[in-house]
Structure formats: structure tokens, C-alpha cells
Design a protein around this motif. Structure first.
Motif, PDB file in Angstrom:
ATOM      1  N   THR A 181      36.586   4.935  56.453  1.00  0.00           N
ATOM      2  CA  THR A 181      37.647   5.886  56.110  1.00  0.00           C
ATOM      3  C   THR A 181      38.479   6.264  57.331  1.00  0.00           C
ATOM      4  OG1 THR A 181      36.301   6.752  54.305  1.00  0.00           O
ATOM      5  CG2 THR A 181      38.132   8.123  55.054  1.00  0.00           C
ATOM      6  N   ASP A 182      37.815   6.531  58.455  1.00  0.00           N
ATOM      7  CA  ASP A 182      38.540   6.908  59.669  1.00  0.00           C
ATOM      8  C   ASP A 182      39.425   5.767  60.162  1.00  0.00           C
ATOM      9  OD1 ASP A 182      37.390   9.437  59.729  1.00  0.00           O
ATOM     10  OD2 ASP A 182      35.691   8.740  60.919  1.00  0.00           O
ATOM     11  N   TYR A 233      40.562   3.220  58.373  1.00  0.00           N
ATOM     12  CA  TYR A 233      41.626   2.983  57.400  1.00  0.00           C
ATOM     13  C   TYR A 233      42.749   4.004  57.571  1.00  0.00           C
ATOM     14  CZ  TYR A 233      44.269   2.682  53.110  1.00  0.00           C
ATOM     15  OH  TYR A 233      45.304   2.584  52.201  1.00  0.00           O
ATOM     16  N   ARG A 234      42.410   5.292  57.740  1.00  0.00           N
ATOM     17  CA  ARG A 234      43.429   6.321  57.945  1.00  0.00           C
ATOM     18  C   ARG A 234      44.247   6.042  59.196  1.00  0.00           C
ATOM     19  NH1 ARG A 234      40.672  11.602  58.223  1.00  0.00           N
ATOM     20  NH2 ARG A 234      38.984  10.869  56.974  1.00  0.00           N
TER      21      ARG A 234
END
Length: 159
Positions: A13-14, A16-17
Motif C-alpha cells: 500500500t505504501d 503503491y501510494r
């Protein structure tokens, strides 16, 4: 394989963000994230632990993104800002100006460069940034604002 899966699940998630901030496009961010994890898994044995794993992964993503940008040499970036009062964070989210901000950020000396990139592209809170450097959140905030001022001055100078 358990280690690879654990890293992927913990940091997907990190990363990808961060990739989404770099590219401004969901499909491109997804592809860049995949390339980042693929490259990281190939280089995992060379990870020295000098920084947090999340920072290392974002550095790989940034390098792959910049490498791809250099290959493409897409449409020229305009030489003017819409408003001289725009902050570097505002410019970074605009895909047409993101490259100029990114290039200016990469010319900063450390720790300004890394603090700015972690805050703007990594969306990391000042507390976490300070902890990464063994400093306080206040130090990270001051360093970020100094980096922002340096970037803004450089962008205004080139207008």
C-alpha cells in the motif's frame, strides 16, 4: 518465499501510494509498483539495512520512474507556473509540473531531498520521518519547510 510475501503485504500500500504520486495514473502506478517489488526481490540480499525497508522500496520505485521518464522524454514541461504562490506540494500533484518539482527536489542536498520526497511523494507523517533520521518530528517539519523553500526559489528563478 514467506519473507517475500510478508514484505509485499506489509509495504504494498505504501509503495503503491508513492508510485501513484509519482505517476498520477492508477495503471502506471500499478505497473511501477509491480516493477518495484520485482526489482526489490532480486536485490533483497543486497539490502544493507541502512534505512527502513519502506524507504528502500520507495527509492527503487523513484529510480525506476525517473529512468522511464528519461527514456520517454515526453511532452516538454512548461517554463511558467500558473501562480507564483503555488507551493511545491501543489505542483507535485499536477502531472504536468511534477517532473520539474521532482528534478528540483533531486538536486537538493541531504537531508532536504529525502525529507521532501518522503513527505510529499511518500505521504509520510513528520513523526515517522523524524524517527527515520533519529530526530524529532519538529526537526522533520523544519527540514521539510526549508526544502520546500529551496525548491520554490529554484522554480521561480527558472521562470
Amino acid at each position: 518465499m514467506d519473507t517475500v510475501e510478508a514484505i509485499y503485504r506489509a509495504y504494498f500500500t505504501d509503495v503503491y501510494r508513492y508510485c501513484m504520486r509519482l505517476t498520477g495514473d492508477a495503471d502506471a502506478a500499478e505497473e511501477l509498483t509491480s516493477e518495484t517489488f520485482f526489482a526489490a526481490m532480486q536485490k533483497l540480499k543486497s539490502f544493507r539495512g541502512d534505512c527502513e525497508l519502506r524507504v528502500w522500496l520507495c527509492e527503487i520505485a523513484k529510480n525506476r520512474y525517473l529512468s522511464e521518464q528519461r527514456k520517454r522524454k515526453t511532452e516538454p514541461i512548461s517554463d511558467t507556473l500558473e501562480s507564483p504562490t503555488d507551493s511545491p506540494e501543489d505542483l507535485a500533484v499536477r502531472t504536468d509540473e511534477a517532473e520539474r518539482v521532482s528534478e528540483a527536489a533531486h538536486r537538493l542536498s541531504e537531508p532536504y531531498k529525502e525529507v521532501f520526497l518522503l513527505r510529499v511523494y511518500g505521504e509520510m507523517p513528520f513523526e515517522n520521518i523524524g524517527r527515520l533520521f533519529g530526530k524529532t518530528a519538529n526537526w522533520a517539519c523544519v527540514t521539510f519547510h526549508r526544502a520546500k523553500a529551496k525548491i520554490k526559489a529554484e522554480l521561480e528563478e527558472k521562470q
